[in-house]
Design a protein around this motif. Structure first.
Motif, short mmCIF file in Angstrom:
data_model
loop_
_atom_site.label_atom_id
_atom_site.label_comp_id
_atom_site.label_asym_id
_atom_site.label_seq_id
_atom_site.Cartn_x
_atom_site.Cartn_y
_atom_site.Cartn_z
N ARG A 76 0.83 -1.21 0.00
CA ARG A 76 0.00 0.00 0.00
C ARG A 76 0.86 1.26 0.00
NH1 ARG A 76 -3.67 -2.05 5.01
NH2 ARG A 76 -1.63 -2.96 5.52
N GLY A 77 0.23 2.39 -0.30
CA GLY A 77 0.90 3.69 -0.20
C GLY A 77 1.38 4.26 -1.51
N PHE A 78 1.22 3.54 -2.64
CA PHE A 78 1.70 4.03 -3.94
C PHE A 78 0.58 4.77 -4.67
CE2 PHE A 78 4.77 0.73 -3.07
CZ PHE A 78 5.95 1.25 -3.58
N ALA A 79 0.97 5.85 -5.36
CA ALA A 79 0.06 6.58 -6.25
C ALA A 79 0.76 6.75 -7.59
CB ALA A 79 -0.32 7.93 -5.66
N ILE A 80 -0.02 6.72 -8.67
CA ILE A 80 0.55 6.75 -10.02
C ILE A 80 -0.20 7.78 -10.85
CG2 ILE A 80 -0.95 4.99 -11.04
CD1 ILE A 80 1.59 3.79 -12.37
N ALA A 81 0.50 8.39 -11.81
CA ALA A 81 -0.12 9.40 -12.66
C ALA A 81 0.46 9.32 -14.07
CB ALA A 81 0.11 10.80 -12.10
N GLY A 82 -0.37 9.75 -15.02
CA GLY A 82 0.09 9.89 -16.39
C GLY A 82 0.65 11.27 -16.63
N GLU B 237 -2.35 13.71 -12.72
CA GLU B 237 -3.45 13.41 -11.80
C GLU B 237 -3.19 12.04 -11.17
OE1 GLU B 237 -7.17 13.68 -13.80
OE2 GLU B 237 -6.87 15.76 -14.41
N PHE B 238 -2.85 12.06 -9.90
CA PHE B 238 -2.45 10.82 -9.22
C PHE B 238 -3.66 10.03 -8.75
CE2 PHE B 238 1.52 13.13 -9.02
CZ PHE B 238 2.47 12.11 -9.17
N LYS B 239 -3.52 8.70 -8.87
CA LYS B 239 -4.54 7.77 -8.39
C LYS B 239 -3.84 6.71 -7.54
CE LYS B 239 -7.25 8.22 -12.67
NZ LYS B 239 -8.39 8.97 -12.06
N TRP B 240 -4.55 6.22 -6.52
CA TRP B 240 -3.98 5.13 -5.74
C TRP B 240 -3.69 3.95 -6.65
CZ3 TRP B 240 -2.29 7.41 -1.88
CH2 TRP B 240 -3.05 8.21 -1.03
N ALA B 241 -2.53 3.36 -6.50
CA ALA B 241 -2.06 2.33 -7.44
C ALA B 241 -1.89 0.98 -6.76
CB ALA B 241 -0.74 2.77 -8.05
N LYS B 242 -1.79 -0.03 -7.56
CA LYS B 242 -1.41 -1.35 -7.08
C LYS B 242 0.09 -1.51 -7.27
CE LYS B 242 -5.84 -3.62 -8.00
NZ LYS B 242 -6.52 -4.75 -8.69
N ALA B 243 0.69 -2.29 -6.40
CA ALA B 243 2.14 -2.51 -6.49
C ALA B 243 2.46 -3.92 -6.05
CB ALA B 243 2.88 -1.50 -5.61
N GLU B 244 3.53 -4.46 -6.63
CA GLU B 244 3.94 -5.82 -6.27
C GLU B 244 5.45 -5.95 -6.41
OE1 GLU B 244 3.16 -8.10 -10.51
OE2 GLU B 244 1.41 -7.62 -9.23
N LEU B 245 6.01 -6.88 -5.64
CA LEU B 245 7.43 -7.15 -5.69
C LEU B 245 7.79 -7.86 -7.00
CD1 LEU B 245 7.93 -8.44 -2.05
CD2 LEU B 245 9.05 -6.44 -3.03
N VAL B 246 8.86 -7.39 -7.63
CA VAL B 246 9.39 -8.04 -8.83
C VAL B 246 10.61 -8.89 -8.47
CG1 VAL B 246 10.42 -7.67 -11.11
CG2 VAL B 246 8.54 -6.21 -10.32
N THR C 279 13.20 -4.42 -6.52
CA THR C 279 12.37 -3.78 -7.54
C THR C 279 10.89 -3.96 -7.24
OG1 THR C 279 14.07 -4.25 -9.19
CG2 THR C 279 11.91 -3.59 -10.01
N ILE C 280 10.13 -2.89 -7.47
CA ILE C 280 8.67 -2.88 -7.29
C ILE C 280 8.01 -2.49 -8.61
CG2 ILE C 280 6.72 -1.80 -6.08
CD1 ILE C 280 8.33 -3.51 -4.25
N LYS C 281 6.95 -3.16 -8.95
CA LYS C 281 6.15 -2.82 -10.12
C LYS C 281 4.90 -2.09 -9.64
CE LYS C 281 3.57 -4.93 -13.96
NZ LYS C 281 3.19 -6.23 -14.58
N VAL C 282 4.64 -0.88 -10.23
CA VAL C 282 3.49 -0.07 -9.83
C VAL C 282 2.61 0.17 -11.06
CG1 VAL C 282 2.76 2.08 -8.72
CG2 VAL C 282 4.98 1.08 -8.14
N TYR C 283 1.29 0.02 -10.88
CA TYR C 283 0.41 0.16 -12.04
C TYR C 283 -1.01 0.50 -11.59
CZ TYR C 283 -0.74 -4.62 -10.62
OH TYR C 283 -1.10 -5.71 -9.88
N HIS C 284 -1.82 0.93 -12.56
CA HIS C 284 -3.25 1.22 -12.34
C HIS C 284 -3.98 0.91 -13.64
CE1 HIS C 284 -7.02 3.36 -11.66
NE2 HIS C 284 -6.69 3.50 -10.38
N GLN C 285 -5.08 0.20 -13.55
CA GLN C 285 -5.77 -0.25 -14.77
C GLN C 285 -6.28 0.89 -15.63
OE1 GLN C 285 -9.06 -2.63 -13.47
NE2 GLN C 285 -10.14 -0.93 -12.48
N ASN C 286 -6.51 2.06 -15.03
CA ASN C 286 -7.05 3.19 -15.79
C ASN C 286 -6.01 4.25 -16.11
OD1 ASN C 286 -9.65 2.08 -15.80
ND2 ASN C 286 -10.09 2.96 -13.77
N VAL C 287 -4.75 3.95 -15.86
CA VAL C 287 -3.68 4.90 -16.18
C VAL C 287 -2.79 4.27 -17.23
CG1 VAL C 287 -1.74 6.25 -15.33
CG2 VAL C 287 -3.76 5.92 -13.88
#
Length: 627
Positions: free
Chosen positions: A545-551, A555-564, A568-576
């Motif tokens: 938790r705690g990641f935000a992503i923007a294009g 405009e930042f949106k709360w994002a999903k993140a996972e360990l690679v 390394t962390i991968k951060v993404y959002h389905q609508n960005v």
């Protein structure tokens, strides 16, 4: 006390003029002659850690001073604002320091914090104490647990010097030399340079002119001859106002001169057993105060804080009368600072009556020491840090920043400048300086937004680019409803991990720090410095938790993140689509966080964008009525 190890140790003192002095410790013996003013100084040869020793100072055919139980080891300065100042007792710790851990090689020194226009030779007072339950519970909690952690692992005595004060901004701890390099402080530095006198000198000069000034200008007009302050004086026909307030807030904007205020207060049985503290905070410009007809104090200077004591012998259970004569010598006048601490006797309804009116342009205004210790640049530095420069210290632990949140961007310049200046004054250009980053505080944001505290954390982080300057995160141990996090032990533990690296050669252990990032069409990959550790998640499902992503639009949106992988962390959002920027823990309080290393240390907040921040153009401005 603790003397510093492996360096020349300065010993200074006073004796009769032109007297031979002998100083001995261990196998060392030094002779010196005091000067015409009785001052003397010697340098002890460097000593390895150890003790206890006896330090003996003897006048030829005169007095002898013997200091026993002296150790030689490392000295750490514990500095900052309330989160460094708070003691276990102030935090209402339910658990006490371990009774079975006496810590004989840990010593505590509390400096009485004071203020001045010029650097002082000596602090107002400083007391060295051995550790026991009482002394530990009344010392800086962060400092105590930090020192305790160090001596648990190292057979080296540790001395902690606590010089800090709650609610203070960083500029109060900075000296004239470095403040002059920042134009926003010109009004203050130019004024103090022009005065060029200490508080003591100004007070002595003022006292020499008091009698004439009092009788000719100040102690005149209605109320004094009639003795409005006396017990039994009938003030029932006076008007009412609510304090704190300036005169202008109840219809006297153009009045310069005296204004009298009265109110009553009751005390319970327990309060009557002791002298009673009267907290009136800041008053513009001068004041004289009575309780039940007895004068208990007076002060001068619109920015200074008023704190008076009414002796228990004059107090009553009901109907005590507090009388305050406020004298405005020009500009605003009043009792103007809210009683947010101390007793609430200041706040509420008062009776008032106008006294003498003056022509402020013709009224002589004596120069007095004047400035809030919480916000006036350099005052605390001059009286509470500058005298310590003669004492060779090992390093500094620093917990401060809350008071500068509105000017968070400016802090990125002020903190490293202060560090460099302190190091120069201590003649230790690479002295370790360890910083506590602001903890999580206030309520969680429902959507990603701007945050002064996040900006302040970033400014603190920037200082760590300096050699031997490092930082610990407290982003996971704060309290949404309390600016003073309870878990000082963990803060101290993290500081001790840094100290063990920079001072004792151990492997560096700190939380993961953003290193770089790369973009894909649907995600952003974040690489971290892990300092020989590995990234992991506290969450059993691996959520981060705690990641935000923007294009591109920012405009930042709360994002999903996972360990690679391990760093390394991968951060993404389905609508960005085509994401450009990531922020992590970028909030006053980002809420529960999962990203840690295998030692359990949290990842530091960061951002990959370079958007202009909300505090980037805000800098210090002098305000004579600042808290």
């Amino acid at each position: 006390m603790i003397l510093p190890r492996n360096v020349d140790i300065p010993i200074t003192g006073k004796a009769k003029p032109k007297t031979n002095i002998t100083v001995t410790i261990g196998e060392q013996s030094h002779k010196v002659k005091s000067n015409s003013k009785g001052k003397w100084e010697i340098l002890l040869n460097p000593m390895p850690h150890g003790g206890p020793f006896i330090l003996e100072i003897k006048e030829e055919q005169g007095d002898k001073l013997v200091l026993d139980n002296v150790l030689v080891g490392d000295l750490w300065l514990c500095a900052g604002q309330s989160n460094m100042q708070y003691t276990p007792n102030m935090l209402n710790y339910k658990e006490t320091p371990d009774d079975d851990y006496i810590a004989p090689n840990l010593r505590l020194c509390s400096v009485w914090v004071d203020q001045d226009y010029l650097p002082r030779e000596n602090v107002s007072n400083a007391v060295w104490q051995e550790v026991n339950k009482e002394t530990a519970r009344n010392f800086s909690a962060v400092g105590y647990f930090f020192g305790k952690d160090l001596i648990r692992d190292k057979n080296i005595p540790v001395g902690l010097i606590s010089s800090n004060l709650g609610a203070t901004s960083i500029e109060t701890w900075m000296g004239m030399d470095i403040l002059k390099t920042f134009p926003q402080f010109d009004e203050v530095t130019e004024k103090i340079s022009k005065i060029n006198k200490s508080y003591e000198t100004l007070e002595n000069e003022f006292n020499k002119t008091r009698k004439k000034w009092d009788s000719k200008y100040y102690l005149k007009g209605p109320g004094l001859d009639e003795k409005w302050y006396e017990q039994g004086y009938d003030y029932s026909d006076w008007e009412e106002c609510t304090l704190p307030a300036f005169f202008s807030e109840f219809g006297y904007a153009s009045h310069d001169g005296s204004m009298w205020f009265k109110r009553t207060f009751d005390l319970d049985t327990d309060q009557l057993k002791n002298d009673f503290n009267i907290v009136l905070n800041q008053i513009d410009d001068y004041d004289r105060v009575w309780v039940n007809g007895v004068q208990i104090g007076e002060s001068f200077g619109k920015s200074n804080f008023r704190n008076y004591t009414a002796p228990k012998e004059i107090l009553l259970e009901e109907g005590n009368i507090l009388t305050v004569r406020v004298f405005d010598a020009g500009g605003k006048g009043g009792i103007y600072t809210n009683a947010f601490w101390g007793n609430p006797i200041l706040n509420g309804t008062w009776k008032y009556k106008k006294g003498i009116s003056i022509d402020s342009g013709k009224f002589p205004k004596p120069e007095v020491g004047n400035g809030s210790p919480f916000s006036h640049p350099m005052l605390l530095y001059n009286a509470s840090i500058a005298p310590l420069h003669k004492l060779p210290i090992t390093g500094v632990i620093w917990y401060q920043g809350e008071a500068n949140e509105a000017r968070a961007g400016e802090y990125a310049d002020l903190l490293p400048a202060m560090i460099k200046d302190w190091r120069e004054k201590w003649n230790q250009p690479e002295m370790p300086f360890l910083v506590v980053q602001l903890a999580n505080y206030k309520q969680e944001d429902k959507t990603p937004t701007n945050s002064n505290w996040a900006e302040l954390r970033e400014s603190q982080m920037k200082a760590s680019i300096l050699k031997n300057v490092d930082i610990v995160s407290a982003i996971d141990i704060g309290d949404a409803n309390d600016i003073h996090p309870y878990n000082k032990k963990e803060v101290a533990k993290r500081l001790a991990l840094l100290a063990k690296h920079y001072n004792y050669g151990e492997e560096l252990k700190k939380g993961p720090v953003y290193k770089s990032h790369s973009l894909t069409k649907s995600s952003i990959l974040i690489q971290f410095d892990t300092y020989g550790s590995k990234l992991t998640s506290k969450d059993k499902f691996g959520y981060l938790r705690g990641f935000a992503i923007a294009g591109e639009n920012g405009e930042f949106k709360w994002a999903k993140a996972e360990l690679v992988d391990n760093n390394t962390i991968k951060v993404y959002h389905q609508n960005v689509n085509d994401p450009k920027y990531v922020r992590y823990a970028w909030s006053d309080n980002p809420g529960p966080l999962d990203l840690i290393n295998t030692e359990g240390l949290p990842a530091f907040p960061f951002r990959t964008d370079n958007f202009e921040l909300g505090t980037s153009k805000k800098t210090y401005q002098y305000d004579p009525h600042a808290f």
